[in-house]
Design an enzyme around this catalytic site. Structure first.
Site, PDB file in Angstrom:
ATOM      1  N   ASP A 139       0.795   5.212   1.893  1.00 51.84           N
ATOM      2  CA  ASP A 139       0.125   5.901   2.989  1.00 51.84           C
ATOM      3  C   ASP A 139      -0.592   7.131   2.442  1.00 51.84           C
ATOM      4  O   ASP A 139      -0.009   7.893   1.669  1.00 51.84           O
ATOM      5  CB  ASP A 139       1.137   6.321   4.059  1.00 51.84           C
ATOM      6  N   ARG A 160       7.921  -8.590  15.342  1.00 51.21           N
ATOM      7  CA  ARG A 160       8.248  -7.237  14.892  1.00 51.21           C
ATOM      8  C   ARG A 160       7.263  -6.274  15.524  1.00 51.21           C
ATOM      9  O   ARG A 160       6.045  -6.500  15.504  1.00 51.21           O
ATOM     10  CB  ARG A 160       8.181  -7.140  13.367  1.00 51.21           C
ATOM     11  N   HIS A 195       0.849  -1.192   0.000  1.00 51.39           N
ATOM     12  CA  HIS A 195       0.000   0.000   0.000  1.00 51.39           C
ATOM     13  C   HIS A 195       0.885   1.242   0.000  1.00 51.39           C
ATOM     14  O   HIS A 195       2.093   1.155   0.223  1.00 51.39           O
ATOM     15  CB  HIS A 195      -0.899   0.028   1.240  1.00 51.39           C
ATOM     16  N   HIS A 234       4.784   0.057  -0.010  1.00 49.87           N
ATOM     17  CA  HIS A 234       5.535  -0.764   0.933  1.00 49.87           C
ATOM     18  C   HIS A 234       4.649  -1.841   1.540  1.00 49.87           C
ATOM     19  O   HIS A 234       3.420  -1.805   1.416  1.00 49.87           O
ATOM     20  CB  HIS A 234       6.159   0.108   2.027  1.00 49.87           C
TER      21      HIS A 234
END
Length: 337
Positions: free
Chosen positions: A209, A274, A207, A264
């Protein structure tokens, strides 16, 4: 988010996409020292070429990182029933696997929090009510420090592009009604990745941002990937002491395509969890998103139709993650970006 040890753990995640692994970490990520006299030029160059860069010597104390990471992990390690009291997100609050309301899923759990004290969220209050006050304090001190740094970064963007006035971008983030938010993403380890025949499980799908700028910090676990101009996906080496800055869709429009929002995604890890923290700097809902006049050459036309941030946000959140969201707002005569 409960992670089982048996091979059937992925059965309930059959909708989560997979991808082929990227063998080598990318060594070409631009690195900018915020105190470098040439920072403004280096930031603009990185945003033009990649829409993304690593920021070092940023001035945010490491103890802010550590405090927030500890409190976030304390929350994500709570029993699922306790975390669920903060969800489902409205859009703020706790979410698990589902990303938005349009069918996107991932190997993820998250907290989405509002950074504007003028706007309240029942789900946000619930998250903090179920946890010690130290969690709220850790979030607040971190977000305030990152905001100040983000203001400085976008003012350096303005300097590098010779935008007048210098606060043309930062004023939108500083505004009392700025539509900014803060997200804590937790990607638990997924031991069953071996069952995927060498493929990686998507934690957060590809996607861009929507906002003006995104400021990301993560722990020392890999997983973040960006898409280069040639459509190649590369892995970003983790660095828990630095920030990674993304150009958002709104900034792409405001620079008439000169700066590019970066596509990303995040991949799950089989061993390590993570944890990422992202500040999304957005303008007020009623702000018109148009190319900045001081950037437009004489006779240059906008590549985009005029729209408000509210209109774009509404459209973006009705789409799937991987959709090219700006396509609906490009002028028909505009060249393909």
């Amino acid at each position: 988010m409960v992670v089982h040890s048996q091979s059937g753990a992925l059965d309930h995640c059959s909708l989560i996409k997979t991808c082929r692994p990227t063998p080598v970490a990318f060594s070409g990520i631009p690195v900018v020292n915020l105190r470098d006299p040439e920072a403004k030029s280096l930031i603009v160059k990185a945003c033009e070429e990649y829409g993304f860069f690593k920021l070092v010597n940023h001035g945010v104390p490491m103890e802010f990182f550590t405090n927030l990471e500890n409190e976030a992990l304390r929350f994500f390690n709570l029993p699922q029933s306790d975390k669920d009291k903060g969800g489902p997100p409205d859009p703020f609050g706790y979410g698990c696997k589902m990303i938005g309301s349009n069918g996107d899923v991932g190997w993820i759990e998250y907290l989405l929090l509002n950074t504007n004290p003028q706007i309240t969220s029942h789900k946000t209050h619930t998250v903090f009510r179920e946890n010690p006050e130290i969690f709220r304090s850790a979030v607040n001190e971190y977000v305030q420090a990152v905001k100040r740094m983000a203001f400085e970064v976008v003012e350096l963007v303005a300097d590098g592009l010779e935008i007048e006035p210098r606060d043309a971008l930062s004023r939108l983030l500083r505004d009392d009604m700025s539509d900014s938010c803060f997200r804590l993403n937790h990607y638990p380890p997924c031991p069953e990745l071996q069952a995927l025949s060498g493929r990686n499980l998507i934690g957060f799908g590809e996607h861009t941002d929507p906002q003006i700028i995104s400021v990301l910090r993560s722990n020392n676990t890999s997983g973040l990937q960006i898409c280069l101009k040639d459509k190649t996906w590369v892995s970003v080496p983790p660095d828990q002491t630095s920030f990674f800055i993304n150009v958002g869709d709104a900034l792409q429009v405001m620079t008439n395509g000169r700066l590019r929002s970066v596509r990303h995604r995040v991949l799950a890890d089989s061993v390590s969890s993570r944890l990422s923290m992202i500040y999304f700097g957005g303008p007020p809902l009623g702000e018109k998103i148009v190319p900045l006049p001081s950037l437009m050459a004489k006779g240059e036309e906008s590549l985009y139709k005029e729209f408000t941030w509210s209109e774009y946000k509404t459209s973006a959140y009705k789409s799937r993650l991987s959709d090219y969201r700006l396509g609906l707002f490009e002028k028909k005569t505009a060249a393909c970006l």
